[in-house]
Write an enzyme that holds these catalytic residues in place. Sequence first.
Site, PDB file in Angstrom:
ATOM      1  N   SER A   1      20.660   2.117  12.840  1.00  0.00           N
ATOM      2  CA  SER A   1      19.721   1.855  13.925  1.00  0.00           C
ATOM      3  C   SER A   1      18.980   0.568  13.644  1.00  0.00           C
ATOM      4  O   SER A   1      18.941   0.081  12.515  1.00  0.00           O
ATOM      5  CB  SER A   1      18.722   3.005  14.073  1.00  0.00           C
ATOM      6  OG  SER A   1      17.940   3.130  12.899  1.00  0.00           O
ATOM      7  N   GLY A   2      18.410   0.020  14.704  1.00  0.00           N
ATOM      8  CA  GLY A   2      17.616  -1.193  14.599  1.00  0.00           C
ATOM      9  C   GLY A   2      16.430  -1.103  15.524  1.00  0.00           C
ATOM     10  O   GLY A   2      16.124  -0.035  16.068  1.00  0.00           O
ATOM     11  N   GLY A   3      15.774  -2.223  15.733  1.00  0.00           N
ATOM     12  CA  GLY A   3      14.560  -2.226  16.522  1.00  0.00           C
ATOM     13  C   GLY A   3      14.768  -1.853  17.966  1.00  0.00           C
ATOM     14  O   GLY A   3      13.821  -1.489  18.653  1.00  0.00           O
TER      15      GLY A   3
ATOM     16  N   THR B   1      20.137   2.815  18.498  1.00  0.00           N
ATOM     17  CA  THR B   1      20.835   3.537  17.444  1.00  0.00           C
ATOM     18  C   THR B   1      22.307   3.631  17.822  1.00  0.00           C
ATOM     19  O   THR B   1      22.653   3.794  18.997  1.00  0.00           O
ATOM     20  CB  THR B   1      20.249   4.949  17.286  1.00  0.00           C
ATOM     21  OG1 THR B   1      18.862   4.845  16.969  1.00  0.00           O
ATOM     22  CG2 THR B   1      20.949   5.728  16.180  1.00  0.00           C
ATOM     23  N   VAL B   2      23.170   3.548  16.816  1.00  0.00           N
ATOM     24  CA  VAL B   2      24.600   3.760  17.032  1.00  0.00           C
ATOM     25  C   VAL B   2      24.990   5.072  16.352  1.00  0.00           C
ATOM     26  O   VAL B   2      24.611   5.325  15.209  1.00  0.00           O
ATOM     27  CB  VAL B   2      25.433   2.595  16.485  1.00  0.00           C
ATOM     28  CG1 VAL B   2      26.922   2.870  16.644  1.00  0.00           C
ATOM     29  CG2 VAL B   2      25.064   1.305  17.210  1.00  0.00           C
TER      30      VAL B   2
ATOM     31  N   LYS C   1      26.657   3.641  21.331  1.00  0.00           N
ATOM     32  CA  LYS C   1      25.467   2.813  21.142  1.00  0.00           C
ATOM     33  C   LYS C   1      24.396   3.265  22.130  1.00  0.00           C
ATOM     34  O   LYS C   1      24.563   3.162  23.345  1.00  0.00           O
ATOM     35  CB  LYS C   1      25.780   1.336  21.331  1.00  0.00           C
ATOM     36  CG  LYS C   1      24.569   0.439  21.201  1.00  0.00           C
ATOM     37  CD  LYS C   1      24.919  -1.033  21.419  1.00  0.00           C
ATOM     38  CE  LYS C   1      25.617  -1.613  20.224  1.00  0.00           C
ATOM     39  NZ  LYS C   1      25.770  -3.093  20.353  1.00  0.00           N
TER      40      LYS C   1
ATOM     41  N   ASP D   1      26.112 -14.519  18.095  1.00  0.00           N
ATOM     42  CA  ASP D   1      25.551 -13.865  16.901  1.00  0.00           C
ATOM     43  C   ASP D   1      26.669 -13.488  15.920  1.00  0.00           C
ATOM     44  O   ASP D   1      26.752 -12.349  15.456  1.00  0.00           O
ATOM     45  CB  ASP D   1      24.743 -12.634  17.290  1.00  0.00           C
ATOM     46  CG  ASP D   1      23.784 -12.209  16.169  1.00  0.00           C
ATOM     47  OD1 ASP D   1      23.465 -13.044  15.301  1.00  0.00           O
ATOM     48  OD2 ASP D   1      23.351 -11.034  16.167  1.00  0.00           O
TER      49      ASP D   1
END
Length: 556
Positions: free
Chosen positions: A23-25, A28-29, A44, A149
């Site tokens: 997960s990130g800001g 979540t995956v 995702k 990215d």
Amino acid sequence: MDTGEAGRQLIDGRFELVAPLGSGGMGTVWRARDIALHREVALKEVRPPDPATAAAQPGLADQLRERAVREARALARLAHPHVVTIHHIVEPPDGVDGHPWIVMELVRGGSLHERLAAGPLPLVDVLRLGLDVLSALRAAHAEGILHRDVKPANVLLRPDGSAVLTDFGIAALHGSTGLTATGVLIGSPEYIAPERVRGEEGLAASDLWSLGMLLYVAAEGVHPLRRATSLATVVAVLDEPIPAPVRSGPLGSVLERLLVRDPAARPDGEQLERLLRDASAALGGAGAPPLAAAAVPAGYGPYVPATPPPFGPVPTPVASPYAAPTAPLPAERAPRRRPVLMGAVLAAVLVAGVVGIVRLLPDGTTGDGARDDAKGGPTAVAAGTTPTPTPTRPATLGPKTSTPKASAPRGSMLTPENVRIALEAFKQQTGTTTFVDLKVYDGYVIAAIPTAPGAKTVDSWQYRDGAAKRTGPNGTVKDGEPLIDMVTVNWDALPGLLEQSQKDLGVPNPTSRYVIVDPWMMDQVPCMRPYLSDEHGRGGYVLAGIDGKVKKVVPS
């Protein structure tokens, strides 16, 4: 949301959540099971995991929803063996409060980042990796999609070792409207191309820079521009030399051609493929085994190491499930083009902390590279001495590329005496001390100098170890941009200004420090700006006039 077997959550009545992968800001995956087709997939979940994040940023949910749709459309265009496959997107019905889910291929081999945690790859594997990711990028570019990215966390490795490019959440699609505000930095600091930092867009060459930096890290085992903070890393991307590769064999010359600040000077996708294949042939890699995948527990997908960055969390949109730090490292060489919007970027990073949808990911642990120049400044010639001038060459001959190596000043270049020695060395080569800008580091000095009196074209010059050397083109002088005669700067005020900056920024023991002299972006008035940071990422910059008097203090 329904429930399935063993009380597990069901998404869209079909996808049973099994376990989070990362997960990130901004999301979540999950590893999930498609109960209709009896296969495992990755889901995702596109929403901020922290309600406070959403509450602090009105409209964030709409932006994330649009970003999810954008990623799904980007991936749906690309039926390619080296691009992660998208199966489905689940959107909440109109008028219903909810968030999207993207259903995609579950890649079990782990991420390139996880593989690099064990050290650099064999060169034959790096070249195979480069060709795989390049083929994915060329397919995307042919469809009008820029990834924006490319980094090790966004490259997955299938069990057979082939590479898969993922996370198109911030991709730019031809014909689509932008999702970010003016001045927002898109990408990860260590892998973002310098022209993107300056605010330029629409360049396939920018993705190729990111690929080049990824291959550098994979082959060399170090990142040449990582610094202790995101801000310092961004400045390094714009300005600082990139060390010549030492472990890369025939790939080294490819990296040197690719990692140049002028996007027009980089090879395009077709040329880069040819260069990589030539390097592979030179290495004898035609029959090499496939790239080894990262070790992952049987039956389980990739995971996210929980190492926090040294400078605090940075909010991100839906993070790659495989995001994690790359190893920290030293730095040194390569020219740049003039960063027109650098001041705006730095202000955004320092003051705003890169909030909301911004994808400014630290992607790392503590960096020691910022200390390199402070450790070993040039030594020789007594401070205060000035080299004997040599006759200035006729302007029609153009600048020399370097001086004969002379005795170097002692200690740090951040002293009045040593700055003046560097200015004199530049004058010997260019016939002038009137520059676009000047950057003084502990170990060297970088200058952007017009190619001739009155010329709009600019060259990059570097002074290091007693020698002034032209390092390449540096763009043009912009309309209305004032030049600065660097001898008019009150260099005698520099020691006091640095001391005052340490106090004002609360950085008594800086591990990274440098001073920029250029026209301040707000009023085009020449200024001096010391930038300081310590090993904990504390720091910022101080704005002063060229008289050395402080006007503003901006902590990070």
